[in-house]
Design an enzyme around this catalytic site. Structure first.
Site, short mmCIF file in Angstrom:
data_model
loop_
_atom_site.label_atom_id
_atom_site.label_comp_id
_atom_site.label_asym_id
_atom_site.label_seq_id
_atom_site.Cartn_x
_atom_site.Cartn_y
_atom_site.Cartn_z
N ASN A 1 6.59 -1.80 5.46
CA ASN A 1 6.12 -2.51 6.61
C ASN A 1 6.93 -3.81 6.98
O ASN A 1 6.68 -4.95 7.01
CB ASN A 1 4.59 -3.28 6.13
CG ASN A 1 4.89 -4.03 4.71
OD1 ASN A 1 5.98 -4.05 4.11
ND2 ASN A 1 4.01 -5.00 4.81
N HIS B 1 -2.58 1.37 -0.31
CA HIS B 1 -3.35 -0.17 -0.16
C HIS B 1 -4.73 0.09 0.08
O HIS B 1 -5.27 0.59 0.95
CB HIS B 1 -2.65 -0.92 0.96
CG HIS B 1 -3.30 -2.20 0.83
ND1 HIS B 1 -2.12 -3.52 0.93
CD2 HIS B 1 -4.37 -2.81 1.03
CE1 HIS B 1 -3.01 -4.64 1.04
NE2 HIS B 1 -4.25 -4.14 1.07
N ASN C 1 -3.35 -10.16 -1.04
CA ASN C 1 -4.33 -8.81 -0.83
C ASN C 1 -3.87 -7.85 -1.81
O ASN C 1 -2.64 -7.68 -1.84
CB ASN C 1 -4.00 -8.33 0.50
CG ASN C 1 -4.81 -9.42 1.71
OD1 ASN C 1 -5.20 -10.49 1.23
ND2 ASN C 1 -4.16 -9.16 2.68
N ASP D 1 4.63 -6.20 -6.52
CA ASP D 1 4.17 -6.79 -5.03
C ASP D 1 5.08 -8.01 -4.53
O ASP D 1 4.30 -8.92 -3.80
CB ASP D 1 2.63 -6.70 -4.85
CG ASP D 1 2.41 -6.92 -3.27
OD1 ASP D 1 3.14 -6.35 -2.60
OD2 ASP D 1 1.15 -7.02 -3.15
N HIS E 1 -1.52 -2.04 -6.66
CA HIS E 1 -1.92 -3.47 -6.79
C HIS E 1 -3.47 -3.39 -7.09
O HIS E 1 -4.32 -4.14 -6.57
CB HIS E 1 -1.60 -4.59 -5.85
CG HIS E 1 -1.57 -4.24 -4.59
ND1 HIS E 1 -2.78 -3.33 -3.92
CD2 HIS E 1 -0.69 -4.17 -3.28
CE1 HIS E 1 -2.54 -3.46 -2.47
NE2 HIS E 1 -1.46 -3.74 -2.20
N HIS F 1 8.67 -6.04 -1.38
CA HIS F 1 8.96 -6.40 0.19
C HIS F 1 10.28 -7.17 0.13
O HIS F 1 10.13 -8.47 -0.20
CB HIS F 1 7.85 -7.13 0.90
CG HIS F 1 6.42 -6.37 0.49
ND1 HIS F 1 6.01 -5.41 1.31
CD2 HIS F 1 5.43 -6.50 -0.31
CE1 HIS F 1 4.75 -4.92 0.98
NE2 HIS F 1 4.65 -5.59 -0.15
N PHE F 2 11.23 -6.68 0.77
CA PHE F 2 12.35 -7.34 0.98
C PHE F 2 12.44 -7.71 2.52
O PHE F 2 13.52 -8.49 3.09
CB PHE F 2 13.73 -6.64 0.63
CG PHE F 2 13.71 -6.54 -0.65
CD1 PHE F 2 13.07 -7.44 -1.59
CD2 PHE F 2 15.13 -5.91 -1.25
CE1 PHE F 2 13.41 -7.40 -3.21
CE2 PHE F 2 15.11 -6.01 -2.67
CZ PHE F 2 14.50 -6.60 -3.53
N HIS G 1 7.25 -1.68 -6.28
CA HIS G 1 6.43 -2.04 -4.97
C HIS G 1 7.07 -3.56 -4.63
O HIS G 1 6.67 -4.80 -5.22
CB HIS G 1 5.18 -2.47 -5.47
CG HIS G 1 4.20 -2.68 -4.39
ND1 HIS G 1 2.88 -2.33 -4.33
CD2 HIS G 1 4.26 -3.50 -3.28
CE1 HIS G 1 2.18 -2.94 -3.25
NE2 HIS G 1 3.13 -3.41 -2.38
#
Length: 415
Positions: free
Chosen positions: A88, A172, A271, A298, A225, A56-57, A54
């Site tokens: 996303n 999520h 979040n 995350d 998460h 985010h790049f 999990h």
């Protein structure tokens, strides 16, 4: 390349012993007593390269925060050799063209970079992507992470399709209709700040829905998460009933509580939010009894300008790849909740199994994806290989100094 006098820990086989390891042409050639000279590790731990399902790049679309290369460098510095990116991005990874562009970029990375596909087109919650086609073209699962999937009929349809395709759906879980300000727990801290925040029930109601849908359909479902004590109970219930439900937790959710918002401000906004000490304690119990079998960061980079605003206006999330192992050792191993073998299991073979990755273990003839670290040696959190530095842990000392990260037989990080 030969490493001598290493403490090999392999969670797949429960192996924990002092050995030598030889790597040749990207492969683990020999494990045992090797006569030739090599790098003496002096009983430092050598373990499978960590796996984070999990991250985010921010690539494509928000590469001022992170990109595939800087994200990979951050991962390697944290001991990770495989990561799973969320969809996303901008544009969303919801069609084969964008997916192929991402995977082509990922080939330039020094680690193994995978991605999920969006579950619904442009995260609209109404129209499922072509799941079969996305899997055939390299996606390894599906998630609209960043927003909840609110339409139960669509979620049910997706689970039936996922069962048919033998893939995983990751959710999520936050009902936005129950949230007034996201990123801050509804409780004593939010009230002291004069805001309402996000109550745990917003998470609990969607977790309750999705674990029951998973039980009904037989689909493989990952609760992302997890932050609420009651949600941990719901996952435990579903597992007991035979559901193929998995749960992941971030290091910040088993380390911090809502009080961190008062100390760190927007650097403690995420979040789902940090919750109470009771929630944190129940999360730790869930880790102990394997209700929660995966630790995932995350990793959510944001620029300093974006975070340096009013609490209610700042984006949620923190960077996490470079501090994950240290926090796991400090909060879980050193406090007696998990053994180092159990911690590594939640950061290697368990996440690999969820996404059917042939990694997360050490074996002769297999790819040399390894992390080498000193479980006792402390290091200071001072800077990051990520483009961003939005972390509440800056200035802290953590155990578990990483000396080498090796991916496909190549040294991708060296202290």
């Amino acid at each position: 390349m030969i490493f001598k006098n290493a403490r090999l820990i392999d969670p797949k086989t429960n192996r924990d012993e002092i050995v030598d390891i030889e790597i040749e042409n990207g492969i683990i050639k020999r494990i045992g007593n090797i006569k030739e000279d090599g790098i003496n590790l002096d009983k430092k731990i050598i373990a499978p390269g960590l796996i984070d399902i999990h991250v985010h790049f921010r690539d494509p679309g928000q590469t001022h925060k992170e990109d595939i290369i800087t994200g990979s460098n951050s991962a390697a510095r944290g001991g990770f050799t495989s990561v799973v990116c969320m969809a996303n991005t901008s544009p969303k990874i919801d069609n084969v063209e964008v997916l192929k562009e991402f995977l082509e970029k990922a080939k330039k990375s020094n680690i193994n970079v995978y991605t999920v596909s969006a579950l619904t087109k442009n995260f609209n919650g109404k129209d499922l992507v072509d799941m079969k086609s996305m899997l055939e073209n390299g996606a390894i699962g599906f998630s609209d992470d960043g927003i909840p999937d609110r339409n139960t009929d669509i979620v049910l349809e997706a689970m039936k399709k996922a069962k048919e395709l033998d893939t995983v759906l990751s959710f999520h879980e936050e009902d936005p209709s129950l949230i007034k300000e996201n990123g801050i727990n509804h409780g004593e801290v939010s009230e002291s700040l004069g805001i309402y925040g996000s109550p745990h029930i917003a998470e609990d109601v969607l977790v309750a829905r999705d674990v029951n849908l998973a039980l009904y359909t037989g689909a493989k479902v990952d609760i992302q998460h997890i932050s609420s004590a009651r949600s941990v109970d719901l996952v435990r219930y579903a597992k007991d009933k035979g559901a193929k439900v998995y749960a992941e937790v971030t290091p910040h959710h088993f380390t911090l509580t809502e009080d961190a918002v008062l100390k760190y401000g927007t650097l403690a906004k995420m979040n789902p939010p940090l919750r109470t000490s009771y929630d944190r304690d129940e999360i730790i119990k869930g880790l102990i009894d394997n209700t929660i079998e995966i630790i995932a960061t995350d990793h959510a980079p944001h620029s300093e300008e974006e975070k340096n605003v009013d609490l209610t206006k700042a984006p949620s999330g923190i960077v996490g790849l470079e501090t994950a192992l240290g926090l796991g050792i400090r909060e879980l191993v050193n406090k007696g909740h998990l053994s180092i073998l159990e911690l590594l299991r939640k950061m290697t073979i368990n996440p690999a199994k969820l996404y059917n990755l042939d990694s997360g273990y050490i074996e002769e003839g297999k790819s040399a994806d390894l992390v080498i670290f000193d479980i006792d040696e402390e290091w200071s959190v001072e800077d990051f290989s990520s483009k961003s530095k939005n972390s509440p842990f800056i200035g802290e000392k953590l155990p578990g100094k990483i000396y080498y990260t090796i991916c496909n037989g190549e040294i991708v990080y060296k202290a």
